[in-house]
Design an enzyme around this catalytic site. Structure first.
Site, mmCIF file in Angstrom:
data_model
loop_
_atom_site.group_PDB
_atom_site.id
_atom_site.type_symbol
_atom_site.label_atom_id
_atom_site.label_comp_id
_atom_site.label_asym_id
_atom_site.label_seq_id
_atom_site.Cartn_x
_atom_site.Cartn_y
_atom_site.Cartn_z
ATOM 1 N N ASP A 163 0.772 -1.244 0.000
ATOM 2 C CA ASP A 163 0.000 0.000 0.000
ATOM 3 C C ASP A 163 0.807 1.300 0.000
ATOM 4 O O ASP A 163 0.588 2.171 -0.819
ATOM 5 C CB ASP A 163 -0.934 0.048 1.222
ATOM 6 C CG ASP A 163 -1.881 -1.135 1.292
ATOM 7 O OD1 ASP A 163 -1.743 -2.080 0.493
ATOM 8 O OD2 ASP A 163 -2.765 -1.117 2.160
ATOM 9 N N GLU A 393 1.475 -9.260 11.725
ATOM 10 C CA GLU A 393 1.255 -8.814 10.341
ATOM 11 C C GLU A 393 2.598 -8.632 9.629
ATOM 12 O O GLU A 393 2.788 -9.028 8.490
ATOM 13 C CB GLU A 393 0.468 -7.490 10.356
ATOM 14 C CG GLU A 393 0.162 -6.933 8.973
ATOM 15 C CD GLU A 393 -0.784 -5.729 9.022
ATOM 16 O OE1 GLU A 393 -1.042 -5.202 10.136
ATOM 17 O OE2 GLU A 393 -1.272 -5.314 7.946
#
Ligand code: DGY
Length: 422
Positions: A163, A393
């Protein structure tokens, strides 16, 4: 330690299972994400093969008629995430976003098929999935490869999966954010702001969603007219790999014409991906397709050329030199950005942290290409990160601390499928 973490990883996958699909993390990402789901299937396959195939099948239930597969499927709404289905406004059933994500599903399905030892039990499921996978690959060839080089044009940073990579900083400058208005982010209520994209980055993400919606999610038009159109090195390498894997599946199914078509895409990319070679830095990187400018950045995606199966003596040795340099600079490879870059930020999402799925692809590619030393380093670092911090993550490449969300599905899957034996 290994047995304990095995149990933990399986528990996380079961806890994040919403019945046929798995959320990446219950709080931060409460829906089905495209490439997350694919990697998650690799984890399920280690203890429940039926459930693994189901994960991919559920994702493809949300495929659009033109072959496009969305990056999020909103099977059930959840106020804990923004932007939700109402903001996307794609009008699809099931509700979905309007952008795609890295096409790793075919590579995962090949892995499931091989784990099942090509058994007759799973063959009908492969038969059912094959045309859907092929339709998605054709969609990439027809809609997202305007250069005809096998180079994927991403129309949103979220499509790349990376992202807030600094690769998108320059191409994003032209995005007009003046109509975005007020909105309330939810990611920063769940997570430390220092680990997430900034406000201006979010404004741009939303401006692109608005632009897509204004174009009625007409994918061909978006691919021609969107203000953000970047040739992404990560997606291009993953698509090349996926085309090889789908061609191998076509062989197994006796589908000669399709196998040939897919090998055509492979050939095109083998010749065309030189477009992403930036000689001035001696590495593969992304390029703004609007003005042709290279990002000029070494990122973890630069190391996916081995996973893609590209072979080029000069490029390979230069890429391996970057690997050596970076591996001396940080305790844990592969940081998402070159630690020698001034923009390196060890905890901010895709500007520094290590991601298990990317390590899996880098390590697999290096190993297949016979670079066993670097391959082993990637795998044992991944294992050490997970054993040291838990199933996060992402991870700080310097301290090894977990960053972003905890109890993460795809990290758990990569532990079970690959890292545990590192
Ligand atoms: C997010 O919400 O941060 C996701 O990465 C978008 O896909």
């Amino acid at each position: 330690m290994t047995t304990q973490l095995d149990e933990r990883a399986r528990d996380i996958l079961r806890a994040n299972d919403r019945g046929g699909y798995t959320v990446p993390n219950g709080r931060v990402y409460p829906f089905q994400w495209n490439w997350d789901s694919a990697f998650v299937a690799l984890g399920f396959a280690t203890f429940d093969q039926d459930r693994a195939w189901r994960e991919v099948e559920t994702l493809f239930e949300a495929q659009w008629p033109d072959g496009f597969v969305p990056h999020i499927v909103f099977w059930k709404d959840d106020a804990g995430y923004f932007p939700g289905p109402a903001v996307w406004g794609t009008g699809r059933s099931p509700l979905t976003s309007g952008i795609t994500q890295p096409p790793v599903a075919s590579s995962v399905v090949r892995s499931l098929w091989l784990r099942a030892e090509r058994s007759a039990t799973f063959r009908p499921r492969l038969e059912q999935l094959f045309p859907k996978l092929l339709a998605w690959h054709r969609w990439f060839a027809e809609v997202r490869d305007p250069l005809g080089k096998g180079v994927v044009i991403a129309v949103h940073p979220w499509e790349t999966g990376r992202d807030n990579s600094p690769e998108w900083d320059a191409p994003s400058q032209v995005i007009d954010t003046s109509r975005v208005g007020e909105y309330k982010r939810r990611d920063t209520t769940h997570l430390d702001q220092s680990m997430r994209p900034t406000k201006i980055e979010y404004d741009r993400y939303l401006a692109l969603v608005q632009a897509g919606r204004d174009m009625g999610w007409d994918q061909r038009r978006i691919a021609r007219e969107h203000p953000f159109r970047v040739a992404d090195v990560g997606m291009s390498m993953m698509l090349l790999r996926a085309n090889r894997d789908l061609a191998a599946l076509a062989d197994d199914l006796g589908r000669k014409a399709e196998a040939e078509e897919l090998r055509g895409y492979v050939k095109r990319a083998e010749a065309g991906l030189d477009y992403l070679w930036d000689d001035s830095i001696g590495a593969y990187c992304s390029r703004d397709s609007i003005n042709g400018r290279f990002s000029g950045l070494v990122t973890s995606a630069s190391f996916l050329s081995f996973y893609a199966g590209l072979k080029h003596d000069k490029h390979d040795s230069s890429t391996l030199q970057h690997f050596e340099r970076i591996s001396k600079r940080v305790r844990y490879v592969m940081p998402s950005l070159d630690p020698d870059d001034p923009g390196f930020d060890s905890i901010r999402y895709w500007r520094g942290p290590v991601w298990a799925v990317v390590n899996y692809m880098i390590g697999t590619g290096l190993s297949e290409a016979g670079h066993s030393g670097p391959a082993q380093r990637v795998r044992s670092d991944t294992r050490a990160l997970m054993e040291g911090a838990g199933l996060y993550e992402s991870y700080c490449p310097v301290s090894g601390r977990g960053s972003g969300g905890g109890d993460f599905s795809w990290t758990s899957a990569i532990w079970l499928h690959w890292a545990r034996s590192g």
